[in-house]
Scaffold this active site. Structure first.
Site, short mmCIF file in Angstrom:
data_model
loop_
_atom_site.label_atom_id
_atom_site.label_comp_id
_atom_site.label_asym_id
_atom_site.label_seq_id
_atom_site.Cartn_x
_atom_site.Cartn_y
_atom_site.Cartn_z
N TRP A 157 -10.66 10.58 1.95
CA TRP A 157 -11.05 9.82 0.76
C TRP A 157 -12.18 10.49 0.00
O TRP A 157 -13.14 9.82 -0.40
CB TRP A 157 -11.50 8.41 1.16
CG TRP A 157 -10.43 7.55 1.74
CD1 TRP A 157 -9.43 6.94 1.06
CD2 TRP A 157 -10.27 7.19 3.10
NE1 TRP A 157 -8.65 6.21 1.91
CE2 TRP A 157 -9.14 6.34 3.18
CE3 TRP A 157 -10.95 7.48 4.28
CZ2 TRP A 157 -8.68 5.80 4.38
CZ3 TRP A 157 -10.50 6.93 5.47
CH2 TRP A 157 -9.37 6.11 5.52
N HIS A 179 -10.55 3.18 -2.57
CA HIS A 179 -9.49 2.24 -2.21
C HIS A 179 -9.94 0.81 -2.50
O HIS A 179 -11.14 0.53 -2.62
CB HIS A 179 -9.08 2.38 -0.74
CG HIS A 179 -10.21 2.44 0.23
ND1 HIS A 179 -10.06 2.73 1.56
CD2 HIS A 179 -11.55 2.23 0.08
CE1 HIS A 179 -11.22 2.70 2.18
NE2 HIS A 179 -12.14 2.39 1.29
N ARG A 205 -9.78 9.37 -6.64
CA ARG A 205 -9.96 10.33 -5.55
C ARG A 205 -10.14 11.73 -6.10
O ARG A 205 -9.54 12.08 -7.11
CB ARG A 205 -8.75 10.32 -4.63
CG ARG A 205 -8.62 8.97 -3.99
CD ARG A 205 -7.86 8.98 -2.74
NE ARG A 205 -7.79 7.61 -2.28
CZ ARG A 205 -6.92 7.15 -1.42
NH1 ARG A 205 -6.04 7.98 -0.89
NH2 ARG A 205 -6.93 5.89 -1.05
N GLN A 219 -4.12 0.38 -6.42
CA GLN A 219 -3.81 -0.07 -5.06
C GLN A 219 -3.63 -1.58 -5.05
O GLN A 219 -4.19 -2.29 -5.90
CB GLN A 219 -4.92 0.32 -4.08
CG GLN A 219 -4.77 1.75 -3.58
CD GLN A 219 -5.54 2.03 -2.31
OE1 GLN A 219 -6.38 1.24 -1.88
NE2 GLN A 219 -5.25 3.17 -1.71
N VAL A 262 -8.73 -0.37 11.16
CA VAL A 262 -7.67 -1.20 11.76
C VAL A 262 -7.39 -0.76 13.19
O VAL A 262 -7.59 0.40 13.55
CB VAL A 262 -6.35 -1.13 10.94
CG1 VAL A 262 -6.41 -2.04 9.74
CG2 VAL A 262 -6.02 0.29 10.54
N ALA A 316 -4.36 -6.40 7.27
CA ALA A 316 -4.70 -5.93 5.92
C ALA A 316 -3.78 -4.77 5.60
O ALA A 316 -3.27 -4.09 6.50
CB ALA A 316 -6.15 -5.47 5.88
N1 DAH Z 1 -7.41 2.00 2.22
C1 DAH Z 1 -6.37 2.81 2.78
C2 DAH Z 1 -6.11 4.00 1.87
O1 DAH Z 1 -6.52 3.96 0.76
C3 DAH Z 1 -5.11 2.05 2.95
C4 DAH Z 1 -5.26 0.96 3.96
C5 DAH Z 1 -5.04 1.22 5.30
C6 DAH Z 1 -5.65 -0.30 3.57
C7 DAH Z 1 -5.17 0.24 6.23
C8 DAH Z 1 -5.80 -1.32 4.50
C9 DAH Z 1 -5.54 -1.02 5.83
O2 DAH Z 1 -6.16 -2.55 4.17
O3 DAH Z 1 -5.67 -2.02 6.73
O4 DAH Z 1 -5.51 4.95 2.26
#
Ligand code: DAH
Length: 348
Positions: A157, A179, A205, A219, A262, A316
């Site tokens: 990121w 994100h 990004r 997103q 997660v 999530a």
């Molecule tokens: N934020 C992550 C991304 O931008 C995607 C993501 C992964 C969001 C896992 C979530 C999660 O809420 O639980 O690549």
């Protein structure tokens, strides 16, 4: 001489009456009263007249001169009046001629349409919209999501950093959020449990841009926290979302994938609708297209949000609507969506 004066008089009275424009009257005036005009030059010949004749010709000349001047003036007024009258009856329009260009109707951007459909679908399930800032702190974008400074996952990121001194009171380094997960802790703290939110919006990004990667992207995040929430809910919601947007033929699958916030973590793929799993250009030969990152919310993250992980669990995800839109519309190059190219946008 008297005859000459009378002749000038009748000849010019005719010309005056026949004149139709102010310009013609000016010409007549000059022919009489200009430097070499007939009235101007006439008195030169008076010297050869006898005193008796002069007594007759002089007043006659003056009278004719006055009459002709008057006739010109009167005719001028008449010509003016006539032109005003013409204006009254003449029909003309002050409007611009109708533009020849073909009428163009605008419509919502395809991505906006897709996001509106998404919002409707999740409102039905009791998810409320929750916004988080585009310009955010390192703290909310990384730190509280279990991605401390120096963590290798940060490489995923990389973003654009801002000068903190110009951005007011918030502590820590400021950045463009990478994100919509920056909404997670804020939502937990503000709304508590049980929690059902969706957060939709722009993310940024520092990305090597290609047909499948953009530096500016949308997103679609959901956070669902309650007692006994589990991975089966995640699978169900993924299919529900994809079927709403892409139709009943779509399938969703989950693969194990690592994200620090997660546990367990998953990547959500959608079946490629163009080749039905065989592999094609849109899915890059894989048969499936990776559409989201997801998982069970990490206990540390729940704690950071003030939620007891022994009592509650949560799921999530973060979907990439651009990827979903590629599948929906069969677009091979993600860059087309934000190009602003009307030839592309008019197709929707
Ligand atoms: N934020 C992550 C991304 O931008 C995607 C993501 C992964 C969001 C896992 C979530 C999660 O809420 O639980 O690549």
């Amino acid at each position: 001489m008297e005859e000459r004066i009378e002749k000038i008089k009748t000849e010019y009275q005719n010309r005056i009456q026949q004149a139709q424009t102010l310009k013609e009257l000016d010409e007549v005036f000059l022919a009489l009263f200009g430097k070499t005009g007939e009235i101007t030059l006439l008195p030169k010949d008076f010297s050869s007249l006898s005193v008796e004749d002069k007594k007759i010709v002089g007043p006659l000349f003056n009278q004719v001169k006055i009459e002709l001047e008057k006739a010109i003036e009167e005719r001028r007024n008449e010509v003016r009046e006539e032109s005003y009258k013409k204006l009254e009856t003449e029909k003309f329009s002050l409007q611009l001629p109708k533009l020849q260009a073909k009428e163009r109707k605008g419509h919502l951007h395809p991505l906006t349409q897709l996001l509106q459909e998404t919002i409707e679908a999740f409102e039905k399930l009791g998810f409320q919209q929750f916004d988080a800032p585009h310009i955010d702190s390192d703290y909310y974008n990384f730190e509280v999501l279990n991605i401390p400074e120096g963590h290798p996952a940060r490489n995923l990121w990389d973003t654009f950093y801002l000068d903190p001194y110009n951005l007011g009171s918030q502590p820590g380094r400021m950045l463009l959020r990478t994100h919509t997960s920056n909404s997670q802790i804020r939502a937990m703290k503000q709304l508590g449990t049980p929690l059902r939110i969706m957060s939709i919006g722009r993310c940024f990004r520092y990305e090597a841009v290609d047909a499948r990667h953009e530096h500016t992207l949308d997103q679609f995040e959901i956070v669902y926290v309650d007692k006994k929430v589990n991975m089966a809910n995640l699978q169900y919601l993924s299919e529900y979302f994809l079927k709403t947007i892409l139709g009943k033929d779509i399938k969703a699958r989950m693969r194990p994938k690592y994200y620090p916030f997660v546990e367990p973590g998953a990547g959500v793929d959608g079946l490629c609708l163009f080749c039905k799993g065989k592999g094609c250009r849109v899915c890059g030969g894989a048969g499936w297209l990776e559409l989201a990152g997801a998982g069970m919310i990490h206990p540390t993250v729940l704690k950071n949000g003030g939620i007891d992980p022994n009592e509650y669990s949560g799921i999530a995800w973060g979907f990439g609507p651009l990827r979903v839109a590629m599948l929906k519309y069969g677009i091979e190059d993600v860059r087309s969506f934000l190009s602003g190219d009307l030839r592309f946008l008019e197709k929707f």
